[in-house]
Design a protein around this motif. Structure first.
Motif, PDB file in Angstrom:
ATOM      1  N   UNK A  45     -50.341  -6.960  78.779  1.00 52.47           N
ATOM      2  CA  UNK A  45     -51.665  -6.504  79.038  1.00 52.47           C
ATOM      3  C   UNK A  45     -52.368  -5.791  77.477  1.00 52.47           C
ATOM      4  N   UNK A  46     -53.446  -6.180  77.130  1.00 61.03           N
ATOM      5  CA  UNK A  46     -53.983  -5.632  75.796  1.00 61.03           C
ATOM      6  C   UNK A  46     -53.763  -3.685  75.722  1.00 61.03           C
ATOM      7  N   UNK A  47     -53.676  -3.332  76.846  1.00 56.98           N
ATOM      8  CA  UNK A  47     -53.646  -1.747  76.656  1.00 56.98           C
ATOM      9  C   UNK A  47     -52.155  -1.487  76.303  1.00 56.98           C
ATOM     10  N   UNK A  48     -51.198  -2.070  76.848  1.00 53.64           N
ATOM     11  CA  UNK A  48     -49.884  -2.007  76.258  1.00 53.64           C
ATOM     12  C   UNK A  48     -49.636  -2.270  75.236  1.00 53.64           C
ATOM     13  N   UNK A  49     -49.991  -3.277  74.566  1.00 54.90           N
ATOM     14  CA  UNK A  49     -50.014  -3.904  72.967  1.00 54.90           C
ATOM     15  C   UNK A  49     -50.603  -2.764  72.014  1.00 54.90           C
ATOM     16  N   UNK A  50     -51.475  -2.174  72.505  1.00 51.98           N
ATOM     17  CA  UNK A  50     -52.445  -1.346  71.636  1.00 51.98           C
ATOM     18  C   UNK A  50     -51.678   0.381  71.696  1.00 51.98           C
ATOM     19  N   UNK A  51     -50.659   0.630  72.406  1.00 50.26           N
ATOM     20  CA  UNK A  51     -50.146   1.992  72.626  1.00 50.26           C
ATOM     21  C   UNK A  51     -49.070   1.930  71.137  1.00 50.26           C
ATOM     22  N   UNK A  52     -49.680   3.211  70.560  1.00 46.53           N
ATOM     23  CA  UNK A  52     -48.960   3.549  69.384  1.00 46.53           C
ATOM     24  C   UNK A  52     -47.509   3.923  69.879  1.00 46.53           C
ATOM     25  N   UNK A  53     -46.597   3.693  69.166  1.00 44.54           N
ATOM     26  CA  UNK A  53     -45.137   4.041  69.333  1.00 44.54           C
ATOM     27  C   UNK A  53     -45.146   5.834  69.167  1.00 44.54           C
ATOM     28  N   UNK A  54     -44.397   6.201  70.324  1.00 49.23           N
ATOM     29  CA  UNK A  54     -44.092   7.856  70.077  1.00 49.23           C
ATOM     30  C   UNK A  54     -45.235   8.516  70.359  1.00 49.23           C
ATOM     31  N   UNK A  55     -46.796   8.183  70.635  1.00 46.61           N
ATOM     32  CA  UNK A  55     -47.823   8.538  71.175  1.00 46.61           C
ATOM     33  C   UNK A  55     -47.613   9.288  72.467  1.00 46.61           C
ATOM     34  N   UNK A  56     -48.411  10.134  73.137  1.00 50.00           N
ATOM     35  CA  UNK A  56     -48.552  10.686  74.343  1.00 50.00           C
ATOM     36  C   UNK A  56     -48.531   9.374  75.442  1.00 50.00           C
ATOM     37  N   UNK A  57     -49.353   8.407  75.117  1.00 50.49           N
ATOM     38  CA  UNK A  57     -49.424   7.315  76.015  1.00 50.49           C
ATOM     39  C   UNK A  57     -48.281   6.610  75.963  1.00 50.49           C
ATOM     40  N   UNK A  63     -43.035   4.906  78.780  1.00 43.51           N
ATOM     41  CA  UNK A  63     -41.458   4.773  78.711  1.00 43.51           C
ATOM     42  C   UNK A  63     -40.974   5.537  79.925  1.00 43.51           C
ATOM     43  N   UNK A  64     -41.645   6.802  80.529  1.00 42.40           N
ATOM     44  CA  UNK A  64     -41.127   7.461  81.291  1.00 42.40           C
ATOM     45  C   UNK A  64     -41.573   6.737  83.017  1.00 42.40           C
ATOM     46  N   UNK A  65     -42.424   6.086  82.889  1.00 42.39           N
ATOM     47  CA  UNK A  65     -42.869   5.763  84.172  1.00 42.39           C
ATOM     48  C   UNK A  65     -43.052   4.281  84.582  1.00 42.39           C
ATOM     49  N   UNK A  66     -42.613   3.407  83.378  1.00 42.33           N
ATOM     50  CA  UNK A  66     -42.549   2.124  83.601  1.00 42.33           C
ATOM     51  C   UNK A  66     -41.295   1.482  82.939  1.00 42.33           C
ATOM     52  N   UNK A  67     -40.432   0.955  83.903  1.00 46.41           N
ATOM     53  CA  UNK A  67     -39.051   0.416  83.514  1.00 46.41           C
ATOM     54  C   UNK A  67     -39.314  -1.040  82.811  1.00 46.41           C
ATOM     55  N   UNK A  68     -40.315  -1.688  83.280  1.00 45.33           N
ATOM     56  CA  UNK A  68     -40.638  -2.890  82.522  1.00 45.33           C
ATOM     57  C   UNK A  68     -41.117  -2.514  81.115  1.00 45.33           C
ATOM     58  N   UNK A  69     -42.095  -1.597  80.852  1.00 48.79           N
ATOM     59  CA  UNK A  69     -42.567  -1.208  79.617  1.00 48.79           C
ATOM     60  C   UNK A  69     -41.188  -0.760  78.523  1.00 48.79           C
ATOM     61  N   UNK A  70     -40.546   0.180  79.106  1.00 53.10           N
ATOM     62  CA  UNK A  70     -39.286   0.581  78.275  1.00 53.10           C
ATOM     63  C   UNK A  70     -38.246  -0.590  78.296  1.00 53.10           C
ATOM     64  N   UNK A  71     -38.029  -1.329  78.929  1.00 47.37           N
ATOM     65  CA  UNK A  71     -37.059  -2.654  78.563  1.00 47.37           C
ATOM     66  C   UNK A  71     -37.590  -3.543  77.503  1.00 47.37           C
ATOM     67  N   UNK A  72     -39.165  -3.724  77.545  1.00 46.39           N
ATOM     68  CA  UNK A  72     -39.778  -4.627  76.879  1.00 46.39           C
ATOM     69  C   UNK A  72     -39.593  -3.903  75.520  1.00 46.39           C
ATOM     70  N   UNK A  73     -40.041  -2.724  75.312  1.00 43.82           N
ATOM     71  CA  UNK A  73     -40.190  -2.185  74.028  1.00 43.82           C
ATOM     72  C   UNK A  73     -38.693  -2.118  73.437  1.00 43.82           C
TER      73      UNK A  73
END
Length: 76
Positions: free
Chosen positions: A20-32, A37-47
């Motif tokens: 999703x574009x919302x995930x692509x646009x998240x700046x590394x280490x920002x609050x978002x 990272x803390x709520x989505x295992x998929x996102x953590x593994x992808x990152x």
């Protein structure tokens, strides 16, 4: 994988992974980013999969710096 309805799937098994574009646009280490990272295992593994080389280099540098700081404190 069998379909529950018994029909045929129209999904393309060779399609690229949808990110999703919302995930692509998240700046590394920002609050978002931290929230994802803390709520989505998929996102953590992808990152992590996208930044494995950087993580390896940081760990290697940390070990190297720790070794150098110990070397300076040793009495010959």
């Amino acid at each position: 994988m069998a379909l529950v309805s018994g029909g045929r799937s129209t999904l393309n098994p060779n399609a690229p992974l949808f990110i999703p574009a919302a995930v692509k646009q998240v700046e590394d280490f920002s609050p978002e980013w931290w929230s994802l990272v803390n709520t989505s295992t998929w996102f953590r593994n992808y990152w992590i999969s996208q930044h494995e080389e950087k993580i390896f280099l940081v760990r290697r540098n940390m070990v190297s710096m720790a070794t150098m700081s110990l070397d300076c404190c040793l009495i010959p």
